[in-house]
Design a protein around this motif. Sequence first.
Motif, PDB file in Angstrom:
ATOM      1  N   VAL A   1       0.864  -1.176   0.000  1.00  0.00           N
ATOM      2  CA  VAL A   1       0.000   0.000   0.000  1.00  0.00           C
ATOM      3  C   VAL A   1       0.900   1.225   0.000  1.00  0.00           C
ATOM      4  CG1 VAL A   1      -1.814   1.257   1.198  1.00  0.00           C
ATOM      5  CG2 VAL A   1      -1.760  -1.240   1.311  1.00  0.00           C
ATOM      6  N   TYR A   2       0.728   2.075  -1.007  1.00  0.00           N
ATOM      7  CA  TYR A   2       1.492   3.307  -1.126  1.00  0.00           C
ATOM      8  C   TYR A   2       0.506   4.451  -1.076  1.00  0.00           C
ATOM      9  CZ  TYR A   2       4.633  -0.050  -3.375  1.00  0.00           C
ATOM     10  OH  TYR A   2       5.393  -1.133  -3.661  1.00  0.00           O
ATOM     11  N   GLY A   3       0.921   5.599  -0.558  1.00  0.00           N
ATOM     12  CA  GLY A   3      -0.006   6.713  -0.544  1.00  0.00           C
ATOM     13  C   GLY A   3       0.637   8.000  -0.144  1.00  0.00           C
ATOM     14  N   GLN A   4      -0.174   9.049  -0.155  1.00  0.00           N
ATOM     15  CA  GLN A   4       0.274  10.369   0.240  1.00  0.00           C
ATOM     16  C   GLN A   4      -0.946  11.081   0.811  1.00  0.00           C
ATOM     17  OE1 GLN A   4       2.528  12.191  -2.796  1.00  0.00           O
ATOM     18  NE2 GLN A   4       2.444  14.206  -1.899  1.00  0.00           N
ATOM     19  N   ASP A   5      -0.839  11.562   2.041  1.00  0.00           N
ATOM     20  CA  ASP A   5      -2.001  12.224   2.631  1.00  0.00           C
ATOM     21  C   ASP A   5      -2.006  13.715   2.276  1.00  0.00           C
ATOM     22  OD1 ASP A   5      -0.320  13.589   4.351  1.00  0.00           O
ATOM     23  OD2 ASP A   5      -0.918  12.505   6.135  1.00  0.00           O
ATOM     24  N   GLU A   6      -2.982  14.450   2.804  1.00  0.00           N
ATOM     25  CA  GLU A   6      -3.168  15.853   2.427  1.00  0.00           C
ATOM     26  C   GLU A   6      -1.999  16.754   2.824  1.00  0.00           C
ATOM     27  OE1 GLU A   6      -6.042  16.280   6.335  1.00  0.00           O
ATOM     28  OE2 GLU A   6      -6.863  16.361   4.327  1.00  0.00           O
ATOM     29  N   ARG A   7      -1.169  16.332   3.752  1.00  0.00           N
ATOM     30  CA  ARG A   7      -0.007  17.117   4.169  1.00  0.00           C
ATOM     31  C   ARG A   7       1.277  16.588   3.524  1.00  0.00           C
ATOM     32  NH1 ARG A   7      -3.447  16.323   8.098  1.00  0.00           N
ATOM     33  NH2 ARG A   7      -2.401  14.485   8.888  1.00  0.00           N
ATOM     34  N   ALA A   8       1.131  15.831   2.431  1.00  0.00           N
ATOM     35  CA  ALA A   8       2.263  15.306   1.651  1.00  0.00           C
ATOM     36  C   ALA A   8       3.182  14.413   2.474  1.00  0.00           C
ATOM     37  CB  ALA A   8       3.050  16.443   1.014  1.00  0.00           C
ATOM     38  N   LYS A   9       2.616  13.644   3.380  1.00  0.00           N
ATOM     39  CA  LYS A   9       3.401  12.676   4.140  1.00  0.00           C
ATOM     40  C   LYS A   9       3.233  11.322   3.466  1.00  0.00           C
ATOM     41  CE  LYS A   9       2.788  15.257   8.367  1.00  0.00           C
ATOM     42  NZ  LYS A   9       2.016  15.356   9.578  1.00  0.00           N
ATOM     43  N   LYS A  10       4.304  10.838   2.880  1.00  0.00           N
ATOM     44  CA  LYS A  10       4.231   9.588   2.137  1.00  0.00           C
ATOM     45  C   LYS A  10       4.253   8.410   3.107  1.00  0.00           C
ATOM     46  CE  LYS A  10       6.741  11.716  -1.585  1.00  0.00           C
ATOM     47  NZ  LYS A  10       8.021  11.837  -2.253  1.00  0.00           N
ATOM     48  N   PHE A  11       3.626   7.325   2.712  1.00  0.00           N
ATOM     49  CA  PHE A  11       3.705   6.102   3.504  1.00  0.00           C
ATOM     50  C   PHE A  11       3.774   4.898   2.594  1.00  0.00           C
ATOM     51  CE2 PHE A  11      -0.795   6.972   2.966  1.00  0.00           C
ATOM     52  CZ  PHE A  11      -1.300   5.753   2.568  1.00  0.00           C
ATOM     53  N   ASN A  12       4.252   3.822   3.144  1.00  0.00           N
ATOM     54  CA  ASN A  12       4.402   2.574   2.409  1.00  0.00           C
ATOM     55  C   ASN A  12       4.203   1.444   3.412  1.00  0.00           C
ATOM     56  OD1 ASN A  12       5.205   0.362   0.961  1.00  0.00           O
ATOM     57  ND2 ASN A  12       7.315   1.004   0.685  1.00  0.00           N
TER      58      ASN A  12
END
Length: 142
Positions: free
Chosen positions: A60-71
């Motif tokens: 699962v890859y993503g980016q929230d509204e504050r541009a904090k990426k996660f994996n």
Amino acid sequence: MHKYHPLIKLLTSIIVLSLALLFLKGKFTPVFYKINGFWQAESVKGEAFYMEFNGNTLNVYGQDERAKKFNVRYDAQYQKDSNGRIVLIQVFADSDSKSLKDKIDKSTKVFSSMRFKKIGENVVTSFYNGENLVVYKLKPIE
């Protein structure tokens, strides 16, 4: 007593072989064989998710509204019963935000119920982690 010795040896061999095959089936039978590839999840609360299904692994890859990426990486252990539920164990979590990493890094968190339903080209998936049920609509990424 000696006349039963070969029979006991044969039964033991059959049991060991059966257990080995059961273990190998889980390793070599891909759980996500119907939906392999990259998918984009519908945005939820400003968060965009991208899911990659590859055999028995879900990334699962993503980016929230504050541009904090996660994996986050999950390992599918086996497929449960005829309802199509899949058990996942989280094996990796990373983020450029310490608070987000702490939130998603729940060492070997088990999702007890992950289900998929294919609707045309899209897939609806639900995660249930024992506390919350979350449903996402996934669209294939070409």
